[in-house]
Design an enzyme around this catalytic site. Structure first.
Site: not given
Ligand code: UD1
Ligand code: CA
Length: 452
Positions: A15, A224, A384
């Site tokens: 479910r 559930n 970088y």
């Protein structure tokens, strides 16, 4: 007698309508099963055995080692069958506690009461359900003694009216539990081996069955569906909010707060709406958090303010800082006192000394920033080069004009003054003005182009 714990987690959780095994769905940022294991561990058990089935490998990987033993239940033939798969691993002299992996909010003291109630017999955990539909009902004698549990699908109309339901957890000695399990039959509506039938077998042997009642329904609610999960998440968050309010934290709205980990607060902390706290977060005295902030594994020292829409992750903020609005502190941002990080400023793996400021539109990565440094709007570190990361060092009292580009590795010595718009690719000397941009010229007698 030592305690050994079996956690049932083999159910598919149809479910949930999800590819993820049910017990890995998260409540307060943590898998359901991890909540149950944390509660189980408070009893200092000699052994914890998890019975898994659907997505077993995934469950094992998500939970990690955590001192757990795993047992596979290849076919889900019922809760009784699941316990039988684990029982051979349990010492015959142990007291066994059976828990479910999808009942996340069970409290340690409830598990303790259940374990204590089993001494010499069988103990089951029950609760008064606001809506008992779907649950096994506790059938008692006219004298009030527990006689058996009947599953919803097998119950008569009179039995369906019973509101005391079976939570599913039980405790018993391993040896008698093994004997009762051996007698289970699957002659019932679901063709399953019901763990609940051990109650009738115990009663038939004249063994006392003690029903321990849970104090509140939420604690024993099983998940559930996603709806169940959403309801329980709010219940958990509301309880967290209540604890914070009781401890003196000012919350703008107790319904709009999410704590997915540990949040520790000093005195007079205030938190505006829609903030999310993940991992381990510490807020010092007088810290103010504006609306819509996310803080993950962060510490903020006394008197600091985090303004609206800021995202802080793996960062340390010193005392009396002002962060945001719209600031982003990424992992390794370490700020000393009275640092200001303003709107659309991103800081990564960088230290800022006391009193330094980057108030608008900047990216500072892999940098060492001294004290009293002023970083102008639009300044970025080019850390970088496409292959490796390089460091930028900005010593104390530097002043960096707007829109500077600092090409790492580079060092700006103490008191360097950088002209706006400079591209700095070489170290700069202390106390001097460095400008690295094309000179401005005006073209004399220039004429604009003409059409035709
Ligand atoms: C079970 C109880 C019911 C109780 C309810 C509480 C039985 C027969 N019924 O019913 O009395 O009111 O829980 O939620 O025990 N599981 C396995 N292997 C299996 C079957 C189940 O590991 O073969 C696990 C599931 O993953 C889950 C737990 O056992 O964690 C309960 O299973 P579920 O199918 O939800 O039981 P219910 O039918 O709801
Ligand atoms: Ca269930």
């Amino acid at each position: 007698m030592s305690i050994e714990i079996i956690v049932l987690a083999a159910g598919q959780g149809k479910r949930m309508h999800s590819a993820l095994p049910k017990v890995l769905h998260r409540l307060a940022g943590k898998p359901l099963l991890a909540h149950v294991l944390a509660a189980a561990r408070t009893l200092a058990p000699r052994r914890v055995i998890v019975v898994h089935g659907h997505g077993g490998a995934e469950v094992r990987a998500a939970i990690g080692d955590a001192g757990v033993e795993w047992v596979d239940q290849a076919e889900q033939l019922g809760t009784g069958h699941a316990v039988m798969q684990a029982l051979p691993r349990v010492s015959p002299d142990a007291e066994v506690l059976v828990l479910y992996g999808d009942v996340p909010l069970v409290r340690a003291d409830t598990l303790r009461r259940l374990a204590d109630a089993a001494r010499g017999g069988l103990a089951i955990l029950t609760a008064e359900a606001p809506d008992p539909a779907g649950y096994g009902r506790i059938v008692r004698s006219s004298g009030g003694r527990v006689e058996r549990i009947v599953e919803h699908k097998d119950a008569t109309p009179e039995e369906l009216a019973i509101r005391e339901v079976n939570v599913g957890f039980l405790a018993a000695g391993a040896a008698p539990l093994g004997q009762w399990l051996a007698r289970l039959k699957n002659r019932n509506a679901q063709r399953e081996y019901y763990l609940t039938d051990v109650v009738a077998h115990a009663v038939a042997e004249g063994v006392a069955v003690n029903a321990v009642k849970a104090a509140e329904w939420q604690e024993v609610t099983g998940i559930n569906s996603r709806h169940d999960l959403a309801i329980l998440e709010r219940a958990y968050q509301n309880a967290a909010a209540r604890r914070l309010l009781e401890a003196g934290v000012a919350l703008a709205d107790l319904w709009r707060l999410d704590v997915r980990g540990e949040l520790e607060c000093g005195r007079d902390v205030s938190i505006d709406v829609n903030c999310v706290f993940e991992g381990s977060v510490r807020l010092g005295d007088g810290v103010r958090i504006g609306p819509n902030c996310v803080l993950r594994d962060v510490s903020v020292a006394a008197g600091s303010e985090i303004l609206a829409f800021s995202l802080l992750e793996n960062a340390e903020v010193g005392a009396r800082c002002r962060i945001g609005p719209y600031a982003r502190l990424r992992p390794g941002a370490m700020l000393a006192e009275e640092v200001h990080i303003g709107n659309f400023v991103e800081v990564k793996a960088s230290r800022f000394g006391a009193g330094s400021k980057a108030n608008h539109l900047a990216y500072i990565g892999d940098a060492e920033v001294g004290s009293r440094v002023n970083i102008g709007a639009g300044t970025i570190t080019c850390n970088y080069d496409g292959a490796a990361k390089h460091r930028t060092v900005i010593e104390d009292d530097c002043f960096i004009g707007s829109d500077a580009t600092l090409v790492a590795p580079v060092r700006l010595a103490k008191g360097s003054y950088i002209g706006a718009g400079s591209t700095i690719s070489k170290d700069t000397p202390a106390g001097e003005l460095t400008v690295a941009r094309a000179r401005q010229i005006t073209v004399p007698r220039w004429k604009p182009p003409r059409k035709g």
